[in-house]
Design a protein around this motif. Structure first.
Motif: not given
Length: 376
Positions: A53-57, A334-335, A340-342, A348-352
């Motif tokens: 999944f990470m590779a797809s991102v 860290a996350y 990342l999936r969400q 976007k993770i930082k924004e959240a």
């Protein structure tokens, strides 16, 4: 202790076939006992949907998975603990492993010899008797280890007196629980030990205290239903011995390993009603039995899975990448892969508000994505 998994069992139960399928490295597989004498060693990449999944991102240039080392150890027979069938050498190979995968024959085939008591006499397929034979030999080897240690401990107490005897109390209580089990041909892992008792006997490296998973080797006709009477017997014994059982068709997995095209592999598995190779399940299971966990790093150049021990803190995880990272550790950003999936991206993770700053005492969690700041 090496972080490896030893594949054990009676001769001709499919150990080398399964090993070859796991590693895509040909181990000699033949219809006669002891065709494997020196242990074959192979490194098995760990299929991980999270890394995919990470590779797809990130769409990196490289994708590097975690791995597990497997050792194909030659077949044991009755009397192995006293040297039968090169038993002493094989038992020494098992002692060097962290986890045991015990392959049990769960299929009938008159064309493949089944042996148990010796290497020349055919024996009926009987998983319970097969398991008892292996367990008894391992238990006898463990009893011998304990007896040899007893001589050393006696000398220590004579030399150092009552204080040494008091210090060794957890060892004595652990052995008191373990010895009756071993005498009955049972496994030391069945003993109800405290953490202190486990630590006290750790350096004995007892064979039967190691984490174990039973591998039920079935035939292709059994794949659809996934079980038979033999498998059910192994599952019952696994529960009694505080182990688990995984069902694998070694022949099918060997054929699957020969298919290079991912699309063809998927089609071949679907034809058998499988969504995933059973060997992938086994590799992941062994990885966790070893007490290993995975964190990830990701970017345009590389997405990579890194291996740590459960309970490792951030500086130790940094040290897996490079020793300088651990020496000069400042913090970890860290996350989780689930974040990342969400949210779909780091931005976007930082924004959240899910992008974290972790210090030296942070215990790294399985599935963390980490970026280390350091100074040397």
């Amino acid at each position: 202790m090496k972080l490896t998994c030893g594949i054990v069992g009676l001769p001709n139960v499919g150990k080398s076939t399964i090993f070859s399928a796991l590693t895509k490295a040909p181990a000699e597989a033949a219809n006669y006992p002891f065709c494997t004498i020196d242990p074959n060693i192979g490194i098995v990449d760990l299929n991980d949907e999270r890394l995919d999944f990470m590779a797809s991102v990130f769409e990196p240039k490289k994708k590097i998975p975690a791995s597990v080392d497997f050792i194909d150890i030659a077949g044991l027979i009755k009397g192995a603990s006293s040297g039968e069938g090169l038993g002493n050498k094989f038992l020494a190979n098992i002692r060097e492993t962290a986890v045991i995968a015990h392959v049990v024959r769960c299929f009938d085939n008159p064309d493949i010899q089944h042996v148990r008591d010796d290497a020349k006499t055919d024996a009926p397929v009987d998983p319970e008797s097969d398991i008892l034979t292996i367990n008894f030999e391992l238990a006898q080897a463990d009893l011998d280890t304990i007896e040899k240690r007893a001589e050393k401990i006696t000398r220590q107490i004579r030399s150092l007196g009552k204080e040494e005897e008091k210090r060794l109390a957890p060892y004595f209580s652990a052995v008191e629980k373990i010895k009756p089990l071993l005498t009955d041909g049972k496994c030391a892992r069945m003993a109800d030990l405290t953490d202190e008792e486990k630590n006290a006997v750790y350096d004995l490296h007892l064979l039967t205290i190691k984490p174990q998973v039973f591998v039920c080797n079935i035939d292709e006709d059994t794949i659809a239903q996934g079980t038979n009477g033999y498998v059910e017997t192994v599952q019952r014994i696994a529960k009694e011995q505080k182990s688990e059982a995984i069902v694998i068709c070694g022949k099918f997995e060997a054929d699957l390993a020969e298919i290079e095209s991912e699309e063809d592999r998927k089609e071949f598995m679907e034809s058998a009603g499988l969504k995933e190779s059973a060997l992938s399940v086994l590799a992941r299971h062994v990885y966790h039995l070893m007490g290993l966990r995975t964190f990830f790093t990701g970017g345009a150049d590389e997405c990579r899975a890194w291996t740590i021990r459960a309970g490792d803190k951030a500086p130790q995880a940094a040290g897996v990448i490079h020793t300088d990272f651990e020496k000069g550790f400042i913090k970890a950003e860290a996350y989780s892969v689930d974040d990342l999936r969400q949210y779909g991206s780091e931005a976007k993770i930082k924004e959240a508000g899910k992008y974290r700053q972790e210090g030296k005492d942070y215990v790294v969690q399985d599935g963390d994505v980490l970026f280390f700041k350091f100074n040397v």
